[in-house]
Design an enzyme around this catalytic site. Structure first.
Site, PDB file in Angstrom:
ATOM      1  N   ARG A 179     -24.743 -36.767 -38.844  1.00  0.00           N
ATOM      2  CA  ARG A 179     -24.584 -36.961 -37.291  1.00  0.00           C
ATOM      3  C   ARG A 179     -25.236 -36.027 -36.495  1.00  0.00           C
ATOM      4  O   ARG A 179     -24.640 -35.312 -35.406  1.00  0.00           O
ATOM      5  CB  ARG A 179     -22.894 -36.667 -37.051  1.00  0.00           C
ATOM      6  N   SER A 229     -14.396 -42.244 -34.469  1.00  0.00           N
ATOM      7  CA  SER A 229     -13.972 -40.929 -35.107  1.00  0.00           C
ATOM      8  C   SER A 229     -14.175 -39.807 -34.407  1.00  0.00           C
ATOM      9  O   SER A 229     -15.225 -39.341 -33.950  1.00  0.00           O
ATOM     10  CB  SER A 229     -14.581 -40.581 -36.497  1.00  0.00           C
ATOM     11  N   GLU A 299     -16.839 -34.588 -33.258  1.00  0.00           N
ATOM     12  CA  GLU A 299     -17.962 -35.390 -33.194  1.00  0.00           C
ATOM     13  C   GLU A 299     -18.405 -35.925 -31.854  1.00  0.00           C
ATOM     14  O   GLU A 299     -19.639 -36.220 -31.481  1.00  0.00           O
ATOM     15  CB  GLU A 299     -17.717 -36.694 -34.051  1.00  0.00           C
TER      16      GLU A 299
END
Ligand SMILES: Cc1cc2nc3c(=O)[nH]c(=O)nc-3n(C[C@H](O)[C@H](O)[C@H](O)COP(=O)(O)OP(=O)(O)OC[C@H]3O[C@@H](n4cnc5c(N)ncnc54)[C@H](O)[C@@H]3O)c2cc1C
Length: 312
Positions: A179, A229, A299
């Site tokens: 990520r 998420s 995130e």
């Protein structure tokens, strides 16, 4: 705060060049969480020259800017953004196929690139079918799912650097990790990405895409606004498992909630404010740390001051 005369000059310069910049546009309409106040300036450019002009002028006038793709990984303050928001998905979304390569503009939706790959019998991108991202946002985040990541299929990327020049970098230079990409550490703007795929069988490509989409529909709370998420996967574990283990699955805080379908998703249950959402993120982090020892990291990209949330 953007100075009155700077803002006026910015609008005048853009108007003179024939570019449309709007003011005070609600960002909740441009984010999957459906949270966020107004952007002071808002633009949906059509081409690279326009982005270049927007950025150069904004910099000269000390107006902060932020590039938004599909807004599916951002949490925007209720105070909005006191600067320029540039949205790529509306008008910069071409997709071109050449042999086994697909070139897509930053604002093209990943799902459209996947469908195009399937139509051309190209395999490799199936994993990305259900990720609600633009190509630019997916490269920036090195988006991934079901064992695949953008870095696995990307060949190269064209971008506008902070010095106003257009450059191309190959995958190996883009500093990809979980990520994270080269773009996560600077203000450079992804303009175009080229994916290198393989020839495959259309029936099996379709079968995989349908299967992965069905898995999402079954396991994820797609009926509620979310940013997917909320937390990154911690080393050696899963955020959703830790949250569940900490007794927080289905935990509601005011109008925000940890999904009772998938504990990794914090959802906007009923028109939650930025503050309510931030408070719930903080509660989850604290409880998980106390109960499991793991420190969860967001995130989701937060736009605005977390301190703003405490006035709400
Ligand atoms: C229901 C749901 C499911 C999801 N599932 C997944 C999943 O399986 N896997 C996964 O990885 N993510 C998933 N996500 C999160 C999200 O879709 C990804 O992080 C995606 O990559 C974000 O893309 P975006 O275009 O929406 O970017 P945005 O949310 O608009 O922006 C995210 C970041 O990218 C930057 N950015 C966007 N475009 C550019 C550009 N052209 N140049 C430079 N920077 C840019 C922004 O400035 C921002 O910092 C999910 C989200 C939702 C709502």
């Amino acid at each position: 705060m953007v100075k009155e005369e700077m803002g006026k000059t910015f609008l005048d310069v853009m108007k003179d060049k024939g570019y449309n910049v709007r003011e005070y546009v609600d960002l909740k309409d441009y984010t999957s969480l459906q949270i966020g106040g107004p952007a002071r300036f808002f633009s949906e450019p059509y081409h690279i020259e326009e982005i270049k002009e927007l950025i150069t002028t904004a910099k000269e006038l000390q107006i902060p800017f932020f590039v938004l793709g599909n807004g599916s990984n951002v949490l925007v303050s209720d105070h909005g953004f006191d600067g320029l928001i540039i949205v790529t998905k509306t008008n910069m979304n071409t997709i071109e196929v050449s042999g086994t390569h697909i070139k897509a503009s930053a604002g093209a939706m990943l799902k459209d690139v996947c469908v195009r790959a399937y139509e051309e019998s190209l395999t490799g991108l199936e994993f990305a079918y259900g990720i609600p991202a633009t190509v630019g946002g997916a490269v920036y985040m090195n988006a991934g799912a079901y064992g695949g990541e953008i870095k696995d299929v990307l060949l190269k990327c064209t971008y506008l650097s902070e010095d106003g020049e257009i450059h191309t970098m190959y995958k190996d230079e883009l500093n990809f990790s979980y990520r994270h990409s080269y773009f996560s550490d600077n203000k450079d703007i992804v303009l175009e990405a080229e994916f290198a795929l393989d020839i495959g069988k259309p029936e099996s490509i379709k079968e995989i895409m349908d299967d992965l989409l069905n898995r999402r529909k079954t396991k994820q709370p797609l009926e509620y606004p979310s940013a997917g998420s909320t937390f990154k996967r911690p080393e050696g574990n899963y955020a959703s498992a830790l949250i569940e283990q900490s007794g927080l699955k289905g935990f509601q805080h005011k109008n925000a909630m940890v999904s009772d379908k998938h504990a990794g998703f914090v959802i906007n249950h009923n028109q939650a404010s930025f503050g309510e959402f931030i408070e719930l993120i903080e509660i989850v982090k604290e409880v998980v740390k106390t109960k499991t020892g793991y420190e969860l990291e967001c995130e989701v990209r937060i736009i605005g001051e977390v301190k703003d949330s405490h006035n709400k």
